[in-house]
Design a protein around this motif. Structure first.
Motif, PDB file in Angstrom:
ATOM      1  N   VAL A  44       0.821  -1.218   0.000  1.00 25.50           N
ATOM      2  CA  VAL A  44       0.000   0.000   0.000  1.00 25.50           C
ATOM      3  C   VAL A  44       0.855   1.269   0.000  1.00 25.50           C
ATOM      4  O   VAL A  44       0.342   2.360   0.263  1.00 25.50           O
ATOM      5  N   ALA A  45       2.137   1.136  -0.326  1.00 20.42           N
ATOM      6  CA  ALA A  45       3.054   2.283  -0.243  1.00 20.42           C
ATOM      7  C   ALA A  45       2.571   3.459  -1.102  1.00 20.42           C
ATOM      8  O   ALA A  45       2.595   4.612  -0.654  1.00 20.42           O
ATOM      9  N   ASP A  46       2.146   3.171  -2.323  1.00 16.10           N
ATOM     10  CA  ASP A  46       1.689   4.261  -3.207  1.00 16.10           C
ATOM     11  C   ASP A  46       0.434   4.925  -2.649  1.00 16.10           C
ATOM     12  O   ASP A  46       0.310   6.156  -2.677  1.00 16.10           O
ATOM     13  N   ALA A  47      -0.469   4.115  -2.135  1.00 15.65           N
ATOM     14  CA  ALA A  47      -1.702   4.663  -1.570  1.00 15.65           C
ATOM     15  C   ALA A  47      -1.411   5.443  -0.288  1.00 15.65           C
ATOM     16  O   ALA A  47      -2.042   6.478  -0.025  1.00 15.65           O
ATOM     17  N   GLU A  48      -0.450   4.978   0.500  1.00 14.37           N
ATOM     18  CA  GLU A  48      -0.055   5.710   1.719  1.00 14.37           C
ATOM     19  C   GLU A  48       0.515   7.074   1.353  1.00 14.37           C
ATOM     20  O   GLU A  48       0.259   8.071   2.037  1.00 14.37           O
ATOM     21  N   ALA A  49       1.303   7.129   0.270  1.00 18.60           N
ATOM     22  CA  ALA A  49       1.854   8.408  -0.194  1.00 18.60           C
ATOM     23  C   ALA A  49       0.711   9.349  -0.617  1.00 18.60           C
ATOM     24  O   ALA A  49       0.755  10.556  -0.337  1.00 18.60           O
ATOM     25  N   LEU A  50      -0.290   8.784  -1.276  1.00 17.36           N
ATOM     26  CA  LEU A  50      -1.461   9.596  -1.647  1.00 17.36           C
ATOM     27  C   LEU A  50      -2.200  10.099  -0.409  1.00 17.36           C
ATOM     28  O   LEU A  50      -2.682  11.227  -0.384  1.00 17.36           O
ATOM     29  N   LEU A  51      -2.271   9.250   0.619  1.00 16.36           N
ATOM     30  CA  LEU A  51      -2.940   9.646   1.849  1.00 16.36           C
ATOM     31  C   LEU A  51      -2.207  10.809   2.528  1.00 16.36           C
ATOM     32  O   LEU A  51      -2.836  11.743   3.025  1.00 16.36           O
ATOM     33  N   VAL A  52      -0.894  10.763   2.524  1.00 15.34           N
ATOM     34  CA  VAL A  52      -0.103  11.869   3.081  1.00 15.34           C
ATOM     35  C   VAL A  52      -0.394  13.151   2.299  1.00 15.34           C
ATOM     36  O   VAL A  52      -0.596  14.226   2.875  1.00 15.34           O
ATOM     37  N   GLU A  53      -0.429  13.025   0.982  1.00 18.55           N
ATOM     38  CA  GLU A  53      -0.740  14.171   0.114  1.00 18.55           C
ATOM     39  C   GLU A  53      -2.141  14.707   0.412  1.00 18.55           C
ATOM     40  O   GLU A  53      -2.342  15.922   0.518  1.00 18.55           O
ATOM     41  N   MET A  54      -3.086  13.803   0.577  1.00 17.82           N
ATOM     42  CA  MET A  54      -4.458  14.202   0.885  1.00 17.82           C
ATOM     43  C   MET A  54      -4.511  14.976   2.198  1.00 17.82           C
ATOM     44  O   MET A  54      -5.157  16.016   2.296  1.00 17.82           O
ATOM     45  N   LYS A  55      -3.812  14.460   3.215  1.00 20.33           N
ATOM     46  CA  LYS A  55      -3.785  15.130   4.515  1.00 20.33           C
ATOM     47  C   LYS A  55      -3.206  16.544   4.398  1.00 20.33           C
ATOM     48  O   LYS A  55      -3.683  17.477   5.042  1.00 20.33           O
ATOM     49  N   GLU A  56      -2.180  16.693   3.576  1.00 18.67           N
ATOM     50  CA  GLU A  56      -1.580  18.020   3.378  1.00 18.67           C
ATOM     51  C   GLU A  56      -2.569  18.967   2.701  1.00 18.67           C
ATOM     52  O   GLU A  56      -2.667  20.138   3.078  1.00 18.67           O
ATOM     53  N   PHE A  57      -3.285  18.474   1.694  1.00 14.80           N
ATOM     54  CA  PHE A  57      -4.298  19.300   1.027  1.00 14.80           C
ATOM     55  C   PHE A  57      -5.394  19.711   2.011  1.00 14.80           C
ATOM     56  O   PHE A  57      -5.836  20.857   2.020  1.00 14.80           O
ATOM     57  N   VAL A  58      -5.836  18.772   2.826  1.00 18.91           N
ATOM     58  CA  VAL A  58      -6.891  19.073   3.808  1.00 18.91           C
ATOM     59  C   VAL A  58      -6.397  20.118   4.801  1.00 18.91           C
ATOM     60  O   VAL A  58      -7.099  21.106   5.083  1.00 18.91           O
ATOM     61  N   ALA A  59      -5.204  19.935   5.310  1.00 14.93           N
ATOM     62  CA  ALA A  59      -4.662  20.882   6.289  1.00 14.93           C
ATOM     63  C   ALA A  59      -4.514  22.280   5.674  1.00 14.93           C
ATOM     64  O   ALA A  59      -4.876  23.287   6.306  1.00 14.93           O
ATOM     65  N   SER A  60      -4.017  22.337   4.468  1.00 11.76           N
ATOM     66  CA  SER A  60      -3.836  23.626   3.803  1.00 11.76           C
ATOM     67  C   SER A  60      -5.179  24.296   3.527  1.00 11.76           C
ATOM     68  O   SER A  60      -5.355  25.491   3.783  1.00 11.76           O
ATOM     69  N   GLY A  61      -6.130  23.523   3.016  1.00 11.32           N
ATOM     70  CA  GLY A  61      -7.460  24.067   2.732  1.00 11.32           C
ATOM     71  C   GLY A  61      -8.167  24.523   3.990  1.00 11.32           C
ATOM     72  O   GLY A  61      -8.784  25.601   4.021  1.00 11.32           O
ATOM     73  N   ALA A  62      -8.071  23.731   5.049  1.00  9.76           N
ATOM     74  CA  ALA A  62      -8.720  24.099   6.310  1.00  9.76           C
ATOM     75  C   ALA A  62      -8.095  25.358   6.889  1.00  9.76           C
ATOM     76  O   ALA A  62      -8.796  26.254   7.371  1.00  9.76           O
ATOM     77  N   SER A  63      -6.778  25.452   6.836  1.00 11.76           N
ATOM     78  CA  SER A  63      -6.078  26.620   7.357  1.00 11.76           C
ATOM     79  C   SER A  63      -6.458  27.881   6.580  1.00 11.76           C
ATOM     80  O   SER A  63      -6.725  28.932   7.175  1.00 11.76           O
ATOM     81  N   SER A  64      -6.483  27.766   5.270  1.00 11.61           N
ATOM     82  CA  SER A  64      -6.867  28.912   4.437  1.00 11.61           C
ATOM     83  C   SER A  64      -8.295  29.354   4.744  1.00 11.61           C
ATOM     84  O   SER A  64      -8.559  30.542   4.944  1.00 11.61           O
ATOM     85  N   ALA A  65      -9.203  28.403   4.775  1.00 11.84           N
ATOM     86  CA  ALA A  65     -10.608  28.735   5.036  1.00 11.84           C
ATOM     87  C   ALA A  65     -10.766  29.372   6.410  1.00 11.84           C
ATOM     88  O   ALA A  65     -11.513  30.346   6.573  1.00 11.84           O
ATOM     89  N   ALA A  66     -10.051  28.852   7.395  1.00  8.42           N
ATOM     90  CA  ALA A  66     -10.170  29.371   8.759  1.00  8.42           C
ATOM     91  C   ALA A  66      -9.624  30.792   8.894  1.00  8.42           C
ATOM     92  O   ALA A  66     -10.024  31.527   9.799  1.00  8.42           O
ATOM     93  N   SER A  67      -8.753  31.203   7.982  1.00  9.89           N
ATOM     94  CA  SER A  67      -8.173  32.542   8.078  1.00  9.89           C
ATOM     95  C   SER A  67      -9.100  33.639   7.547  1.00  9.89           C
ATOM     96  O   SER A  67      -8.929  34.805   7.881  1.00  9.89           O
ATOM     97  N   VAL A  68     -10.080  33.271   6.754  1.00 11.83           N
ATOM     98  CA  VAL A  68     -10.940  34.265   6.101  1.00 11.83           C
ATOM     99  C   VAL A  68     -11.756  35.106   7.089  1.00 11.83           C
ATOM    100  O   VAL A  68     -11.766  36.334   6.976  1.00 11.83           O
ATOM    101  N   PRO A  69     -12.437  34.522   8.070  1.00 12.03           N
ATOM    102  CA  PRO A  69     -13.203  35.381   8.983  1.00 12.03           C
ATOM    103  C   PRO A  69     -12.341  36.443   9.666  1.00 12.03           C
ATOM    104  O   PRO A  69     -12.764  37.593   9.808  1.00 12.03           O
ATOM    105  N   GLY A  70     -11.145  36.080  10.060  1.00 10.89           N
ATOM    106  CA  GLY A  70     -10.256  37.050  10.691  1.00 10.89           C
ATOM    107  C   GLY A  70      -9.871  38.194   9.768  1.00 10.89           C
ATOM    108  O   GLY A  70      -9.565  39.296  10.219  1.00 10.89           O
ATOM    109  N   MET A  71      -9.894  37.929   8.479  1.00 15.64           N
ATOM    110  CA  MET A  71      -9.567  38.960   7.504  1.00 15.64           C
ATOM    111  C   MET A  71     -10.702  39.965   7.333  1.00 15.64           C
ATOM    112  O   MET A  71     -10.446  41.140   7.061  1.00 15.64           O
ATOM    113  N   VAL A  72     -11.950  39.506   7.469  1.00 11.55           N
ATOM    114  CA  VAL A  72     -13.081  40.359   7.068  1.00 11.55           C
ATOM    115  C   VAL A  72     -14.034  40.776   8.174  1.00 11.55           C
ATOM    116  O   VAL A  72     -14.763  41.756   8.020  1.00 11.55           O
ATOM    117  N   LEU A  73     -14.082  40.052   9.273  1.00 14.30           N
ATOM    118  CA  LEU A  73     -15.117  40.330  10.267  1.00 14.30           C
ATOM    119  C   LEU A  73     -15.059  41.740  10.852  1.00 14.30           C
ATOM    120  O   LEU A  73     -16.100  42.296  11.209  1.00 14.30           O
TER     121      LEU A  73
END
Length: 165
Positions: free
Chosen positions: A84-113
């Motif tokens: 499952v090495a290739d799939a595990e690498a994809l999972l790591v990539e997925m986690k990075e995308f999720v973390a980046s997307g969540a962080s970006s989304a979470a920063s928006v209210p602080g920018m505009v509220l």
């Protein structure tokens, strides 16, 4: 709450405009419609950005749960001797995308509220920046979803199913 407060203020202003007894008073009140409330220039875009940020955060939460589920499935496949090495690498990539997307989304209210109608026109650049950050979050979360589908196709294929769907 902010939209309700603006609506109430505009109702009060409308009453003042209707009650104006001379043109000079009316001319003093009319600019307040745009200058004091700026619903379309500041308030509505701000509200939409915060709502979109909340929605992106919810998507990120579901994708975060999916990473756990997919990780568990890959662990089970590995227990059965499947590479499952290739799939595990994809999972790591997925986690990075999720973390980046969540962080970006979470920063928006602080920018505009904290933006107020008085911040216009300077607030326009902040609103555009927040929109770009939210667009980046969407791109990351979409990439995470696409990566999840790749992992699912791997799992289905490893189990002998048709992984083309």
């Amino acid at each position: 709450a902010e939209l309700r407060a603006s609506a109430a203020g505009l109702e009060t202003l409308a009453g003042d405009i209707r009650a104006a007894e001379d043109l000079a008073t009316l001319w003093k009140l009319i600019p307040d419609i745009f200058e004091d409330y700026r619903i379309y220039a500041v308030v509505a875009p701000k509200v939409h950005l915060v709502l979109a940020s909340d929605a992106a955060g919810a998507v990120a939460g579901r994708l975060e749960q999916a990473t756990g589920t997919l990780g568990d499935a890959l662990d089970r496949l590995e227990e059965f001797g499947i590479d499952v090495a290739d799939a595990e690498a994809l999972l790591v990539e997925m986690k990075e995308f999720v973390a980046s997307g969540a962080s970006s989304a979470a920063s928006v209210p602080g920018m505009v509220l904290d933006l107020t109608p008085a911040d216009y026109p300077g607030s326009s650049e902040t609103l555009r920046s927040a929109h770009a950050v939210l667009k980046s979050a969407r791109t990351d979360l979409q990439a995470a979803g696409d990566t999840a589908h790749e992992i699912v196709r791997f799992i289905v294929g490893a189990l002998g199913g048709d992984a083309s769907d």
